[in-house]
Design a protein around this motif. Structure first.
Motif: not given
Length: 272
Positions: A13, A16, A19-20
């Motif tokens: 998580d 992720d 990356h966002t």
């Protein structure tokens, strides 16, 4: 700038979310994100100051980055990575159950399997020994006024054995055993050195002592398992030992051999 959200519940998580947020952060926070993204394996053992130095930002920027990621601060973010380390190996009840299910629970069979694992570990030590690092460790420890020994949990037999050997060899040493909650940290004095023994998942007691020793300017020698990238920023010298496991149980055959050689070499160097 993106606002704070609930903290990631897993390292995946966390990746992720990184990356966002990529490309959406102010310059200094983006530097933090870029550094953390390429050094995720070090977060569990790195201090705020070390992350800040690696990212080229002040510590306050690291703290702000943690909040943007959804954490209350660096300690909470670091806890996520330390818990991930602790889950890397099955618990002992699971290991025992797996051995029984595999039909390897007979005493003689266990002896044979652990002897074989020990043999392979010793061969790996002889083959992969970093002589340069070993010589550096001997030099550092032989020049120390007092050698402090830190090794908890699975590493404790190694640290206590070293304390015994150093005592017999006349080398001043202090064993930090944590008995009754006493850390003996006040004994860390200028001119001393710390020999820290720890294996993944690394004990927080050892990491805390390493951090305090570094803060006081003491050199640190680490005895650990490869790849040791997570300790490279904390120790001046890193010695790695590969212990071959059987049924997720790892003996201490190779690390005891290396520890004994290190102790004898240090004592011999001190006499010259």
């Amino acid at each position: 700038m993106p606002g704070s959200r609930d903290a990631p519940q897993s390292v995946e998580d966390f990746r992720d979310r990184l990356h966002t947020l990529n490309g959406q952060l102010p310059r200094r926070l983006q530097q933090c994100a870029d550094h953390v993204a390429t050094h995720l394996d070090r977060i569990a053992l790195s201090t705020v100051a070390q992350v800040a130095q690696g990212a080229g930002v002040p510590p306050s920027a690291v703290m702000r980055f943690c909040q943007i990621m959804g954490f209350t601060g660096y300690a909470e973010m670091q806890r996520l990575f330390r818990e991930a380390l602790s889950r890397a190996a099955p618990d002992y009840a699971t290991r025992l159950a797996n051995l029984k299910a595999g039909g390897a629970g007979q005493p003689a069979t266990l002896v044979a399997e652990f002897v074989e694992a020990g043999r392979q570990s010793m061969e790996a030590l002889a083959r992969d020994l970093n002589e340069t690092a070993l010589n550096q460790a001997v030099t550092t420890l032989s020049q120390a006024r007092t050698i402090h020994l830190a090794g908890f949990r699975r590493s404790f037999p190694v640290a206590s054995y070293l304390a015994y050997v150093f005592d017999k060899l006349g080398v001043p040493a202090v064993l930090h055993d944590g008995v009754a909650g006493l850390g003996h940290r006040s004994t860390l004095q200028p001119g001393d050195a710390l020999l820290a023994i720890t294996f993944a998942p690394y004990s927080e007691e050892t990491l805390a002592l390493v951090t305090q020793a570094r803060d006081r300017g003491l050199p640190v020698v680490a005895l650990t398992d490869p790849p040791a990238s997570q300790l490279s920023g904390l120790a001046d010298t890193v010695l790695t030992v590969t212990e071959i496991d059987f049924g997720a149980f790892r003996s201490l055959s190779a690390v005891i051999a290396l520890a004994l050689a290190l102790a004898v070499a240090v004592a011999a160097r001190r006499e010259t």
